[in-house]
Design an enzyme around this catalytic site. Structure first.
Site, short mmCIF file in Angstrom:
data_model
loop_
_atom_site.label_atom_id
_atom_site.label_comp_id
_atom_site.label_asym_id
_atom_site.label_seq_id
_atom_site.Cartn_x
_atom_site.Cartn_y
_atom_site.Cartn_z
N LYS A 1 0.84 -1.21 0.00
CA LYS A 1 0.00 0.00 0.00
C LYS A 1 0.87 1.25 0.00
O LYS A 1 0.61 2.21 -0.74
CB LYS A 1 -0.92 0.02 1.24
CG LYS A 1 -2.15 -0.85 1.08
CD LYS A 1 -2.88 -1.01 2.41
CE LYS A 1 -3.94 -2.10 2.29
NZ LYS A 1 -4.41 -2.61 3.58
N GLN B 1 -5.40 -1.30 9.53
CA GLN B 1 -5.29 -2.65 9.00
C GLN B 1 -5.92 -3.66 9.96
O GLN B 1 -5.64 -3.65 11.16
CB GLN B 1 -3.80 -2.98 8.76
CG GLN B 1 -3.54 -4.33 8.12
CD GLN B 1 -3.97 -4.40 6.66
OE1 GLN B 1 -3.99 -3.39 5.95
NE2 GLN B 1 -4.33 -5.58 6.21
N ASP C 1 -11.89 2.71 3.71
CA ASP C 1 -12.28 1.29 3.67
C ASP C 1 -13.80 1.14 3.58
O ASP C 1 -14.29 0.05 3.27
CB ASP C 1 -11.82 0.58 4.96
CG ASP C 1 -10.53 -0.20 4.78
OD1 ASP C 1 -10.29 -0.69 3.67
OD2 ASP C 1 -9.79 -0.31 5.77
N1 GUN Z 1 -7.17 -6.65 6.07
C1 GUN Z 1 -7.29 -7.38 4.94
N2 GUN Z 1 -7.87 -6.65 3.97
C2 GUN Z 1 -8.13 -5.44 4.51
C3 GUN Z 1 -8.72 -4.25 3.99
O1 GUN Z 1 -9.16 -4.16 2.83
N3 GUN Z 1 -8.79 -3.22 4.85
C4 GUN Z 1 -8.34 -3.30 6.13
N4 GUN Z 1 -8.46 -2.23 6.90
N5 GUN Z 1 -7.80 -4.38 6.64
C5 GUN Z 1 -7.69 -5.45 5.82
#
Ligand code: GUN
Length: 292
Positions: free
Chosen positions: A54, A98, A121
């Site tokens: 990311k 996350q 998200d």
């Molecule tokens: N953990 C796995 N995929 C995601 C996601 O798309 N967003 C977040 N915040 N955590 C994750």
């Protein structure tokens, strides 16, 4: 018939290219650089990999990235303090915490502490409620990516029979909401569903998000169907999806591979959401082609 491959990796690269152009245009016209903050608590290795990629892709599209790594032992109030600081920071347009969080932390409380306009998200109750009621929302990245792939393949989805397998808040439920708002006829199946093969055989669109390796059988697929495999399961045979790819590929019209299908779309859509959030907070129109 052998299904066409839906190349999510290539689609995501194109999407990131369009985002980079719009980021550059925003900077030039308005002097604004979108900023994305990512918060990682603890040392989960899979999460660390996601967070690194990311960070890299944020920089590649010309956005500012802020990564906050906190120890496993972080207290709830310290994490909430950080979220409050990011909410108040004008350089931060998107906040991603996350998941999963270490077990001692209250995930729901942390997520809902994120300012809804920075919730890239789309996990806060406000954004989930907005999506469910057809209001302008921040939409969860994975379902948004699946929708983009489906539209690219099929055009309009109105009236199509769609089956979503899985009812998670992150994928299954928002995916169903998005398909409904496209006027598809949506069925949501889950672990207690009685006749999953029968439902699957009727579906022109199958979105599999159950988290079980090769769970959806080739014999369940309707000939010519479009199959979107959200699963990423680590097995002794390597990374596999929720669909028995080799068998389904002989029946489907189009199918996403794992890896290289939905996965790359998720991060590209996170960047798309960050740009959308930036535009909205500055009163600019939604960026072209990045929202549902
Ligand atoms: N953990 C796995 N995929 C995601 C996601 O798309 N967003 C977040 N915040 N955590 C994750």
């Amino acid at each position: 018939m052998t299904a066409d491959l839906i190349d999510g990796k290539a689609f995501a690269a194109g999407l990131r290219g369009r985002i980079a152009e719009q980021v550059a245009a925003m900077r030039q016209a308005h002097g604004i650089t979108p900023g994305l903050a990512v918060v990682l608590v603890g040392e989960d290795p899979a999460s660390a990999v996601y967070v690194r990629s990311k960070g890299r892709m944020t920089a590649e599209v010309g956005m500012q990235g802020f990564t906050h790594r906190l120890p496993n032992t972080t207290a709830q109030h310290d994490l909430l303090d950080l979220v409050a600081r990011l909410n108040a920071d004008a350089a931060v347009n998107g906040i991603l915490v996350q998941l999963p969080l270490p077990a001692h932390l209250d995930e729901i409380a942390v997520i809902n502490a994120i300012a809804p306009e920075k919730d890239v998200d789309g996990f806060t109750v406000l954004n989930a409620g907005r999506l469910a009621t057809g209001q302008r929302a921040m939409v969860p990245c994975t379902p948004l990516g699946c929708l983009m792939l489906l539209r690219d393949r099929l055009g309009a989805l109105a009236g199509r029979d769609a089956l979503v397998i899985g009812r998670s808040n992150i994928v299954g439920k928002p995916m169903a909401q998005l398909l409904l708002s496209e006027s598809a006829t949506v069925t949501v199946a889950h672990s207690r569903t009685r006749d999953l093969p029968g439902l699957c055989r009727r579906a022109e669109i199958v979105v599999a998000a159950v988290g079980r390796p090769s769970f959806v059988q080739g014999s369940w697929i309707r000939p010519g169907a479009t199959v979107i495999d959200v699963g990423i399961n680590r097995t002794d045979e390597g990374l596999v999806g929720d669909v028995d790819f080799a068998a389904a590929r002989e029946v489907a019209g189009a199918i996403t591979p794992v890896p290289g299908g939905v996965g790359p779309m998720t991060i590209a859509c996170l960047l798309a959401n960050t740009l959308t959030a930036t535009a909205r907070v500055h009163g600019l129109p939604d960026p072209e082609g990045l929202t549902p």
